[in-house]
Scaffold this motif. Structure first.
Motif, PDB file in Angstrom:
ATOM      1  N   TRP A  53      -0.671  17.441  -0.252  1.00 26.33           N
ATOM      2  CA  TRP A  53      -1.919  18.138  -0.001  1.00 26.33           C
ATOM      3  C   TRP A  53      -1.755  19.029   1.229  1.00 26.33           C
ATOM      4  O   TRP A  53      -0.987  18.711   2.123  1.00 26.33           O
ATOM      5  CB  TRP A  53      -3.058  17.141   0.261  1.00 26.33           C
ATOM      6  CG  TRP A  53      -3.351  16.210  -0.889  1.00 26.33           C
ATOM      7  CD1 TRP A  53      -2.554  15.222  -1.366  1.00 26.33           C
ATOM      8  CD2 TRP A  53      -4.519  16.202  -1.688  1.00 26.33           C
ATOM      9  NE1 TRP A  53      -3.146  14.573  -2.429  1.00 26.33           N
ATOM     10  CE2 TRP A  53      -4.382  15.165  -2.646  1.00 26.33           C
ATOM     11  CE3 TRP A  53      -5.698  16.967  -1.698  1.00 26.33           C
ATOM     12  CZ2 TRP A  53      -5.345  14.874  -3.594  1.00 26.33           C
ATOM     13  CZ3 TRP A  53      -6.678  16.678  -2.649  1.00 26.33           C
ATOM     14  CH2 TRP A  53      -6.493  15.645  -3.585  1.00 26.33           C
ATOM     15  N   GLY A  54      -2.472  20.156   1.253  1.00 25.48           N
ATOM     16  CA  GLY A  54      -2.384  21.044   2.399  1.00 25.48           C
ATOM     17  C   GLY A  54      -3.685  21.765   2.654  1.00 25.48           C
ATOM     18  O   GLY A  54      -4.551  21.861   1.778  1.00 25.48           O
ATOM     19  N   LEU A  88       0.993  13.844   2.887  1.00 24.02           N
ATOM     20  CA  LEU A  88       1.981  13.358   1.920  1.00 24.02           C
ATOM     21  C   LEU A  88       1.623  11.926   1.526  1.00 24.02           C
ATOM     22  O   LEU A  88       1.402  11.071   2.390  1.00 24.02           O
ATOM     23  CB  LEU A  88       3.386  13.401   2.531  1.00 24.02           C
ATOM     24  CG  LEU A  88       4.539  12.895   1.655  1.00 24.02           C
ATOM     25  CD1 LEU A  88       4.719  13.776   0.434  1.00 24.02           C
ATOM     26  CD2 LEU A  88       5.841  12.852   2.468  1.00 24.02           C
ATOM     27  N   ILE A  89       1.554  11.667   0.222  1.00 30.63           N
ATOM     28  CA  ILE A  89       1.242  10.327  -0.285  1.00 30.63           C
ATOM     29  C   ILE A  89       2.339   9.909  -1.261  1.00 30.63           C
ATOM     30  O   ILE A  89       2.639  10.633  -2.212  1.00 30.63           O
ATOM     31  CB  ILE A  89      -0.131  10.289  -0.993  1.00 30.63           C
ATOM     32  CG1 ILE A  89      -1.250  10.739  -0.040  1.00 30.63           C
ATOM     33  CG2 ILE A  89      -0.412   8.887  -1.525  1.00 30.63           C
ATOM     34  CD1 ILE A  89      -2.603  10.850  -0.708  1.00 30.63           C
ATOM     35  N   GLN A 132       0.839  -1.199   0.000  1.00 34.24           N
ATOM     36  CA  GLN A 132       0.000   0.000   0.000  1.00 34.24           C
ATOM     37  C   GLN A 132       0.874   1.249   0.000  1.00 34.24           C
ATOM     38  O   GLN A 132       2.067   1.180   0.312  1.00 34.24           O
ATOM     39  CB  GLN A 132      -0.913   0.000   1.224  1.00 34.24           C
ATOM     40  CG  GLN A 132      -0.168  -0.080   2.546  1.00 34.24           C
ATOM     41  CD  GLN A 132      -1.104  -0.193   3.731  1.00 34.24           C
ATOM     42  OE1 GLN A 132      -2.302  -0.081   3.595  1.00 34.24           O
ATOM     43  NE2 GLN A 132      -0.544  -0.396   4.907  1.00 34.24           N
ATOM     44  N   PRO A 133       0.311   2.407  -0.379  1.00 37.99           N
ATOM     45  CA  PRO A 133       1.121   3.630  -0.416  1.00 37.99           C
ATOM     46  C   PRO A 133       1.461   4.121   0.986  1.00 37.99           C
ATOM     47  O   PRO A 133       0.810   3.749   1.968  1.00 37.99           O
ATOM     48  CB  PRO A 133       0.219   4.626  -1.148  1.00 37.99           C
ATOM     49  CG  PRO A 133      -1.172   4.125  -0.925  1.00 37.99           C
ATOM     50  CD  PRO A 133      -1.062   2.632  -0.869  1.00 37.99           C
ATOM     51  N   MET A 134       2.496   4.923   1.069  1.00 35.53           N
ATOM     52  CA  MET A 134       2.767   5.635   2.309  1.00 35.53           C
ATOM     53  C   MET A 134       1.872   6.866   2.332  1.00 35.53           C
ATOM     54  O   MET A 134       1.864   7.665   1.400  1.00 35.53           O
ATOM     55  CB  MET A 134       4.225   6.063   2.391  1.00 35.53           C
ATOM     56  CG  MET A 134       4.496   6.953   3.602  1.00 35.53           C
ATOM     57  SD  MET A 134       6.117   7.724   3.576  1.00 35.53           S
ATOM     58  CE  MET A 134       5.976   8.811   5.008  1.00 35.53           C
ATOM     59  N   GLU A 135       1.115   7.016   3.395  1.00 38.12           N
ATOM     60  CA  GLU A 135       0.261   8.192   3.563  1.00 38.12           C
ATOM     61  C   GLU A 135       0.477   8.710   4.975  1.00 38.12           C
ATOM     62  O   GLU A 135       0.271   7.986   5.947  1.00 38.12           O
ATOM     63  CB  GLU A 135      -1.197   7.838   3.332  1.00 38.12           C
ATOM     64  CG  GLU A 135      -2.126   9.052   3.370  1.00 38.12           C
ATOM     65  CD  GLU A 135      -3.553   8.733   2.962  1.00 38.12           C
ATOM     66  OE1 GLU A 135      -4.464   9.512   3.298  1.00 38.12           O
ATOM     67  OE2 GLU A 135      -3.747   7.675   2.310  1.00 38.12           O
TER      68      GLU A 135
END
Length: 715
Positions: free
Chosen positions: A642-643, A686-687, A604-607
């Motif tokens: 994203w912010g 952050l993804i 899975q992605p790092m989020e």
């Protein structure tokens, strides 16, 4: 009941006769496949006679001697003896069938078979003559003792066939207590590859049990291979038979090690892979490998160095250490928490012999002493010989003549000695042969002739004599410069520290990731400052020399620090670092991605969510990462930032796709810069998405890739 006892006895007697016949004509015995199945049950069935005989011995000797219990004792004893006799002969027959398979050819197997046959005959004889044996106490004790000894000896021989010789006693045999090998002395094959083969392969491929006619106990037998051919071929894409068998599915019949045996770890498989890939040398030392060589990186966590060795002496008083430090002499611990001290001198003009004598206050703790280029005289060696725990001594380019080198024979722990650039003669080195632990003697740039060096090397049987390069007509390649800055995370401007040990060298550098050249790249001086994220590459140049390889290091600017970090998706349990703290603790991981400082993601992605108590202005995110293609560690497929002021108002600040490698290359550290318009935020998301499939040119094409992250910088 008596009828059944008679039947079992008759069967036991018949089977023992068959056993005797088959044992006599063992060399002519041909075992059909269905009997091979029976033979392979030997290892499962052999526990029954062992237990039965043990119970017989206990019962016959310790069940009591009161007359009112004689009948009951005899009946139970009879049944135990008969059970031991029938199970012993069945087990012996199974073992005889199993012994006819390939790989069981050594003397150890012969004695194991003799032991099994003897136990079978002993069990039957004990049952037949049980009444008389019970009536004569010495006969009972002798029979019981013989049975117990044969169980132990035969079992030990069987364990040796299955697991290697001395399997039972290995933990307490002194010869098995291998000495600690330091990184400086370690050899790739002897200290990295051979232990893997001994632990995972030799139990089935030894001189006692050569499955597939393959013996892996010696270098010669490894090179010979087995009935299926040679073990490796570095010209093949998969490097040959050994690597093929290792990477087969575990359920495959030809997978090695077979199911049920201890399997290779990922690190062990990589050591074998890179050893074969590099040419499968049996003599290469780990320290001789290039700094970024994967085998060298795999070796780093396996060995201690002189600096990080486990020293047992007490640490010196901190006040004494502080008193010895000044502008011209540094005394400091070699590693955090270690009592070992290293000493370096810096000023030729300020050096005095008394400064060496002052070190006697901490003489038991000094392990490394660097006197390079200091005006050390012959008589000073009488002071140095009092540092009993000294491992590394550098006397290069000092004023010693070699007349008093015999003083150093008192340094029983000395491993590395440098006498390069001194006035020593070959005859002066004779006393140093007595140093029991000396492994490296450096004598380059001395007047010692080549023929004398050859003679010395024969005398120094355990030490390598390093002479450097000799030759006036060959152009020599410079070694790379040294980047002395230890801290990679910069909180305020600091000077860039580059150094080279060859006089007259020009160091040129770049800060943008491009390779430095001898014309356009700036020349390094001490005024160069680091104040932002920069990729420093440096290279050494000197007329008449081949320019050096490039040395590289990434420096990051410590920017806005989040108040907390939440990992939305948990990393793989093998590579979980310190959780959310990993990405903002200011520590950069090494090329050894197993050092506990990395977060690893694959499925899975790092989020991650970065929280701030107050609004902060951010315009870039830098992610520190590692790429190790052979270990499936690749750049992310995509990065999103994203912010917003809260979770509900998060909006996309930037999306980017890092460049992917197009071919295999050595592992390297890297950083991904994501720049965007300045934004005021209280939450940043952050993804990082891993590649779903490795590229078609990769040896594991189609498999899932990993991404590794150890630090995230917000500026």
């Amino acid at each position: 009941m008596q009828r059944w006892k008679n039947i079992i006895f008759n069967v036991t007697l018949a089977l023992n006769i068959l056993l005797f016949f088959l044992f006599i004509f063992d060399s002519r015995l041909h075992v059909p496949p269905w009997l091979q199945v029976v033979g392979r049950m030997h290892t499962m069935f052999l526990h029954f006679p062992i237990v039965m005989l043990a119970l017989c011995i206990f019962w016959e000797l310790f069940s009591g001697y009161k007359k009112s219990y004689v009948g009951v004792k005899a009946e139970i004893g009879d049944e135990l003896l008969l059970a031991a006799a029938i199970t012993s002969v069945i087990t012996a027959l199974m073992g005889l069938f199993l012994s006819r398979e390939d790989g069981y050819t050594a003397d150890l197997l012969v004695w194991h078979k003799w032991g099994g046959v003897f136990i079978s005959f002993l069990s039957l004889g004990w049952y037949v003559f049980r009444v008389k044996v019970r009536q004569i106490k010495p006969a009972l004790l002798t029979t019981a003792l013989a049975a117990m000894v044969m169980i132990i000896v035969t079992g030990h021989l069987g364990a040796g066939i299955t697991h290697g010789q001395d399997f039972l006693l290995a933990p307490v045999i002194a010869e098995k207590q291998k000495p600690v090998v330091l990184f400086e002395d370690a050899e790739v094959y002897t200290n990295m590859v051979q232990p893997i083969l001994e632990a995972k392969c030799i139990s089935c491929h030894n001189s006692e049990k050569a499955k597939g006619q393959l013996i892996m106990e010696t270098k010669e037998m490894l090179l010979k291979g087995g009935k299926d051919g040679k073990l490796w071929d570095s010209t093949q894409n998969d490097f040959g038979l050994l690597m093929q068998r290792i990477h087969l599915p575990p359920q495959s019949k030809k997978h090695m090690p077979p199911q049920g045996k201890p399997q290779l770890t990922e690190e062990e498989a990589q050591i074998l892979y890179y050893w074969i890939k590099s040419g499968a040398s049996f003599t290469t030392k780990v320290a001789a490998l290039p700094q970024k060589d994967t085998l060298r990186l795999l070796a780093s966590p396996l060995f201690q160095t002189i600096e990080t060795d486990d020293y047992t002496f007490a640490p010196a008083d901190e006040k004494k250490i502080n008193a010895l430090n000044n502008n011209y002499r540094v005394v400091k611990p070699l590693a955090i928490g270690s009592p070992a001290l290293g000493v370096e001198f810096f000023s030729i003009e300020k050096f005095k012999a008394d400064q060496l004598k002052e070190l006697l206050n901490v003489k038991d703790q000094i392990v490394s002493l660097n006197l390079d280029k200091m005006p050390v005289a012959d008589e000073d060696l009488k002071t140095i010989n009092q540092f009993a725990n000294l491992r590394k001594l550098n006397l290069s380019f000092t004023n010693i003549t070699g007349a008093t080198l015999g003083e150093l024979t008192k340094l029983k722990e000395l491993k590395l000695l440098s006498l390069s650039g001194t006035k020593i003669k070959a005859s002066n080195l004779a006393p140093l042969v007595k140093l029991p632990k000396l492994t490296h003697l450096f004598i380059w740039s001395t007047a010692i002739a080549p023929e004398e060096i050859n003679k010395l090397q024969r005398e120094f049987k355990t030490a390598t004599i390093e002479t450097g390069f000799r030759g006036d007509t060959v152009v020599i390649k410079l070694n790379p410069p040294v980047i002395q800055n230890e801290e990679q995370v910069i909180s305020q401007p600091v000077p860039l520290q580059l150094k080279h040990y060859v006089k007259g060298v020009t160091i040129r550098y770049t800060t943008d990731g491009s390779d430095p050249d001898s014309i356009h790249s700036p020349v390094y001086d001490e005024n160069v400052m680091l104040d932002k994220k920069e990729i420093i590459k440096a290279k050494a140049f000197k007329p008449g020399w081949i320019s050096s390889d490039i040395v590289e290091k990434i420096f990051y600017k410590a920017g806005v620090v989040p108040d907390s970090v939440q990992l939305v998706n948990a990393p793989d349990p093998q590579y979980k670092g310190e959780g959310g703290l990993t990405v903002h603790d200011g520590k950069i991981g090494s090329l050894n991605f197993r050092d506990g400082m990395w977060l690893g993601y694959r499925v899975q992605p790092m989020e991650a969510l970065f929280y701030f108590n107050k609004e902060v202005k951010v315009s870039s995110v830098t992610i520190s990462s590692i790429v190790d293609i052979n270990s499936y560690l690749m750049p992310p497929q995509e990065i999103e930032v994203w912010g917003g002021k809260d979770k509900a108002s998060l909006h996309l600040l930037k999306r980017m796709q890092p460049e992917q490698p197009l071919k295999e290359k050595p592992a390297y550290l890297t950083g991904y810069d994501v720049n965007f318009n300045s934004s005021e935020i209280k939450i940043l998301k952050l993804i990082l998405k891993p590649l779903p499939k490795l590229p078609v040119w990769h040896r594991a094409k189609g498999d899932k890739a990993w991404i590794f992250v150890d630090e995230v910088f917000l500026n």
